[in-house]
Structure formats: structure tokens, C-alpha cells
Design a protein around this motif. Sequence first.
Motif, mmCIF file in Angstrom:
data_model
loop_
_atom_site.group_PDB
_atom_site.id
_atom_site.type_symbol
_atom_site.label_atom_id
_atom_site.label_comp_id
_atom_site.label_asym_id
_atom_site.label_seq_id
_atom_site.Cartn_x
_atom_site.Cartn_y
_atom_site.Cartn_z
ATOM 1 N N UNK A 1 1.913 -15.674 1.167
ATOM 2 C CA UNK A 1 3.116 -15.574 1.990
ATOM 3 C C UNK A 1 4.325 -15.216 1.115
ATOM 4 N N UNK A 2 5.502 -15.173 1.733
ATOM 5 C CA UNK A 2 6.731 -14.799 1.014
ATOM 6 C C UNK A 2 7.008 -15.709 -0.180
ATOM 7 N N UNK A 3 6.612 -16.981 -0.060
ATOM 8 C CA UNK A 3 6.853 -17.954 -1.123
ATOM 9 C C UNK A 3 5.791 -17.893 -2.226
ATOM 10 N N UNK A 4 4.765 -17.063 -2.040
ATOM 11 C CA UNK A 4 3.702 -16.949 -3.036
ATOM 12 C C UNK A 4 2.536 -17.882 -2.811
ATOM 13 N N UNK A 5 2.549 -18.639 -1.703
ATOM 14 C CA UNK A 5 1.463 -19.566 -1.375
ATOM 15 C C UNK A 5 0.283 -18.796 -0.794
ATOM 16 N N UNK A 6 -0.933 -19.104 -1.268
ATOM 17 C CA UNK A 6 -2.136 -18.443 -0.765
ATOM 18 C C UNK A 6 -2.314 -18.708 0.724
ATOM 19 N N UNK A 7 -2.745 -17.680 1.425
ATOM 20 C CA UNK A 7 -2.965 -17.742 2.863
ATOM 21 C C UNK A 7 -4.368 -17.214 3.136
ATOM 22 N N UNK A 8 -5.072 -17.841 4.071
ATOM 23 C CA UNK A 8 -6.386 -17.357 4.489
ATOM 24 C C UNK A 8 -6.207 -16.600 5.800
ATOM 25 N N UNK A 9 -6.690 -15.353 5.830
ATOM 26 C CA UNK A 9 -6.597 -14.521 7.025
ATOM 27 C C UNK A 9 -7.981 -14.004 7.393
ATOM 28 N N UNK A 10 -8.107 -13.447 8.570
ATOM 29 C CA UNK A 10 -9.409 -12.890 8.983
ATOM 30 C C UNK A 10 -9.765 -11.641 8.195
ATOM 31 N N UNK A 11 -8.800 -11.067 7.481
ATOM 32 C CA UNK A 11 -9.055 -9.871 6.664
ATOM 33 C C UNK A 11 -9.649 -10.219 5.297
ATOM 34 N N UNK A 12 -9.547 -11.462 4.881
ATOM 35 C CA UNK A 12 -10.029 -11.882 3.560
ATOM 36 C C UNK A 12 -11.504 -11.527 3.374
ATOM 37 N N UNK A 13 -11.799 -10.880 2.247
ATOM 38 C CA UNK A 13 -13.177 -10.527 1.927
ATOM 39 C C UNK A 13 -13.719 -9.350 2.707
ATOM 40 N N UNK A 14 -12.903 -8.749 3.520
ATOM 41 C CA UNK A 14 -13.337 -7.638 4.367
ATOM 42 C C UNK A 14 -12.833 -6.308 3.796
ATOM 43 N N UNK A 15 -13.646 -5.269 3.949
ATOM 44 C CA UNK A 15 -13.211 -3.940 3.532
ATOM 45 C C UNK A 15 -12.121 -3.450 4.468
ATOM 46 N N UNK A 16 -11.010 -3.061 3.870
ATOM 47 C CA UNK A 16 -9.888 -2.501 4.621
ATOM 48 C C UNK A 16 -10.109 -1.011 4.846
ATOM 49 N N UNK A 17 -10.734 -0.354 3.862
ATOM 50 C CA UNK A 17 -11.133 1.042 4.043
ATOM 51 C C UNK A 17 -12.443 1.288 3.314
ATOM 52 N N UNK A 18 -13.115 2.365 3.693
ATOM 53 C CA UNK A 18 -14.410 2.721 3.115
ATOM 54 C C UNK A 18 -14.626 4.215 3.299
ATOM 55 N N UNK A 19 -15.516 4.765 2.470
ATOM 56 C CA UNK A 19 -15.879 6.181 2.586
ATOM 57 C C UNK A 19 -14.814 7.149 2.103
ATOM 58 N N UNK A 20 -13.803 6.666 1.404
ATOM 59 C CA UNK A 20 -12.715 7.519 0.921
ATOM 60 C C UNK A 20 -13.217 8.334 -0.268
ATOM 61 N N UNK A 21 -12.997 9.634 -0.218
ATOM 62 C CA UNK A 21 -13.465 10.533 -1.278
ATOM 63 C C UNK A 21 -12.293 11.210 -1.965
ATOM 64 N N UNK A 22 -12.484 11.485 -3.246
ATOM 65 C CA UNK A 22 -11.457 12.179 -4.018
ATOM 66 C C UNK A 22 -11.516 13.667 -3.726
ATOM 67 N N UNK A 23 -10.365 14.246 -3.403
ATOM 68 C CA UNK A 23 -10.252 15.685 -3.192
ATOM 69 C C UNK A 23 -9.584 16.359 -4.387
ATOM 70 N N UNK A 24 -9.242 15.572 -5.423
ATOM 71 C CA UNK A 24 -8.583 16.087 -6.610
ATOM 72 C C UNK A 24 -7.072 16.058 -6.453
ATOM 73 N N UNK A 25 -6.386 16.092 -7.572
ATOM 74 C CA UNK A 25 -4.931 16.118 -7.556
ATOM 75 C C UNK A 25 -4.299 14.868 -6.975
ATOM 76 N N UNK A 26 -5.015 13.725 -7.005
ATOM 77 C CA UNK A 26 -4.479 12.484 -6.460
ATOM 78 C C UNK A 26 -4.630 12.345 -4.961
ATOM 79 N N UNK A 27 -5.335 13.283 -4.321
ATOM 80 C CA UNK A 27 -5.529 13.245 -2.865
ATOM 81 C C UNK A 27 -6.919 12.714 -2.523
ATOM 82 N N UNK A 28 -6.964 11.832 -1.522
ATOM 83 C CA UNK A 28 -8.204 11.216 -1.069
ATOM 84 C C UNK A 28 -8.263 11.289 0.451
ATOM 85 N N UNK A 29 -9.473 11.344 0.986
ATOM 86 C CA UNK A 29 -9.621 11.373 2.435
ATOM 87 C C UNK A 29 -11.077 11.283 2.829
ATOM 88 N N UNK A 30 -11.324 11.518 4.105
ATOM 89 C CA UNK A 30 -12.689 11.543 4.614
ATOM 90 C C UNK A 30 -13.256 10.182 4.964
#
Length: 133
Positions: free
Chosen positions: A62-91
Amino acid sequence: MAFRPLLFAALLAVIQVWSGPTSADPILGTWQVEPDHKGQIGQIVIRRCGEAFCGRVMKVHDKAGKSVVTRAMGRDLFWGLRSYGGGNYGGGRVWVPLFDREYNAKAQLSGDKLRVRGCLGTICDGQIWWRLH
């Protein structure tokens, strides 16, 4: 002397195998996301997932720096992202916890700043993440 070209070709193949999958991509590492609508800040670890990249929520505080448990914990936020070169990713795909929906994922890396976006058609929205390590 015909032996040398074969030896050279074999050596090149071994070097390519060793350097290909194990070479570090600049997107790999731990990133801090912008605060969400509750002011919570997450840390995402980006790792290789086969030939692509995945980002998993490892910590939230949280804002105070205290650990918080959320439903997102341990879950992939994104997947399958590929490098297109030049710092660009997608797919890949990105999960937006606020809406509990998946969108097409894009990212653009610039130094220690990563702009991550979820897109529905041509409409995109996202966040800026900062490298922690």
C-alpha cells in the motif's frame, strides 16, 4: 583440410544454441508498476516462458509500504509477449485485474522504463513500469 570447415560449422552451431535461449533480454527482471485505483503498488517479475515473456505479480504494497495480499498475487499479469526488436514487444495477452478481462498486450522498453499497454482493437491503455532490478 576438409575437416576444418566441418569443425568450424559445428562450433558455430554449438555457440548459437548456447547463446540463443540463455541470452538475457533487457525486459527480464523485476519491475514496479504505477499505483492502482486503491493506491496499491505491485512488483512484477518478467521471465522467459518458452520463446516469449511472462510477467507475474510477486509483491503488492500500500501507500505506506505495508504488504498487501490481492487476488493478483502469484498470477501472470501478461504472457506470450514477444520481442520485435528495438525495445518493442507484442503478440501476447495482458490480464487487467480491475476489469478481470484479457486484452492484447504491447510493451515498449526505454532504458529502465517499460510502457505496458492492453489493447482492444486500436484502443489501448496502460501504465509505465520502472525497473527495480
